[in-house]
Design an enzyme around this catalytic site. Structure first.
Site, mmCIF file in Angstrom:
data_model
loop_
_atom_site.group_PDB
_atom_site.id
_atom_site.type_symbol
_atom_site.label_atom_id
_atom_site.label_comp_id
_atom_site.label_asym_id
_atom_site.label_seq_id
_atom_site.Cartn_x
_atom_site.Cartn_y
_atom_site.Cartn_z
ATOM 1 N N SER A 1 -1.075 6.389 0.907
ATOM 2 C CA SER A 1 -2.402 5.773 0.995
ATOM 3 C C SER A 1 -2.589 5.204 2.399
ATOM 4 C CB SER A 1 -2.554 4.664 -0.051
ATOM 5 O OG SER A 1 -2.431 5.187 -1.355
ATOM 6 N N LEU B 1 0.873 -1.159 0.000
ATOM 7 C CA LEU B 1 0.000 0.000 0.000
ATOM 8 C C LEU B 1 0.916 1.216 0.000
ATOM 9 C CD1 LEU B 1 -3.038 0.708 0.081
ATOM 10 C CD2 LEU B 1 -2.876 0.796 2.568
ATOM 11 N N ASP B 2 0.691 2.130 -0.938
ATOM 12 C CA ASP B 2 1.586 3.273 -1.095
ATOM 13 C C ASP B 2 1.724 4.066 0.199
ATOM 14 O OD1 ASP B 2 1.885 2.673 -3.810
ATOM 15 O OD2 ASP B 2 0.124 3.866 -4.349
ATOM 16 N N LYS B 3 2.853 4.748 0.337
ATOM 17 C CA LYS B 3 3.131 5.552 1.524
ATOM 18 C C LYS B 3 2.037 6.577 1.776
ATOM 19 C CE LYS B 3 6.702 8.599 3.468
ATOM 20 N NZ LYS B 3 8.051 9.211 3.229
#
Length: 213
Positions: free
Chosen positions: A67, A63-65
């Site tokens: 997000s 999961l992106d930083k």
């Protein structure tokens, strides 16, 4: 004096494999904004080890930083593969705040597949929703008073880099906030940012578990 024969196998193949853990684990974690999906990093980084004290678990997916939301961790490679491999077509669902008000035609593009630089996406599930009951993000989302923002629920079964953000940008509605709330049958279920829950064995779907010997 005879020399010890040198193995021609790569070093990683010469190492002993770790024994498979006796009890498979799955951890549900609500990843806070700006936390990295890794246990090690620079001193100033917000990392998984700051929240999860359980040893020998690792993320099943990323999961992106920038997000937030649901991240699964496990101690079992078979479970990790069954959650993340593309052929499994595991749907991941996101609450997405986008700039502007997408038309039905724009939503239809998401549902049919959007052409990105790395190819066309598979059809997504996309719909307009009321604002979900969420925690306050720190720092808060920057919004423009002159433009109305819209919450969408988007579900995809792929895992390309920053895919949802690129999809909404492709239809002219940049993502302002992204919260993953479901992976397959797993849901946040009230977990607050930084909180985690370790599932009991009975709570893990049987199709994810390794075959018993």
């Amino acid at each position: 004096m005879s020399k010890k024969p040198v193995s021609k196998r790569p070093r990683w193949q010469q190492q002993k494999r770790r024994p498979r853990p006796a009890t498979p684990k799955i951890i549900l974690f609500n990843k806070p904004f700006l936390t990295l999906c890794q246990f090690s990093g620079e001193p100033h980084d917000s990392l998984l080890k700051d929240f999860i004290p359980i040893p020998d678990v690792y993320p099943a997916g990323r999961l992106d930083k920038d997000s937030e939301g649901l991240l699964l961790l496990t101690n079992n490679g078979i479970i990790q593969a069954r959650i993340t491999q593309p052929k499994q077509r595991t749907y991941k669902s996101y609450w997405v705040l986008v700039e502007g008000e997408p038309s039905e035609e724009s939503l239809a593009q998401l549902r049919q597949g959007v052409e990105l630089k790395d190819g066309q996406t598979l059809p997504a599930r996309a719909e307009v929703i009321d604002a979900p009951d969420l925690w306050q993000r720190i720092p808060p989302v920057r919004v423009r008073k002159s433009i109305h923002d819209t919450w969408l629920n988007i579900s995809i079964c792929e895992g390309r880099n920053r895919q949802v953000r690129r999809m909404t940008a492709a239809i002219g509605h940049p993502t302002l906030r992204l919260v993953r709330h479901q992976i397959g049958s797993f849901q946040l279920n009230g977990l607050q940012p930084g909180e985690y829950k370790e599932l009991s064995l009975s709570e893990i779907p049987p199709e994810l578990l390794p075959a018993r010997k």
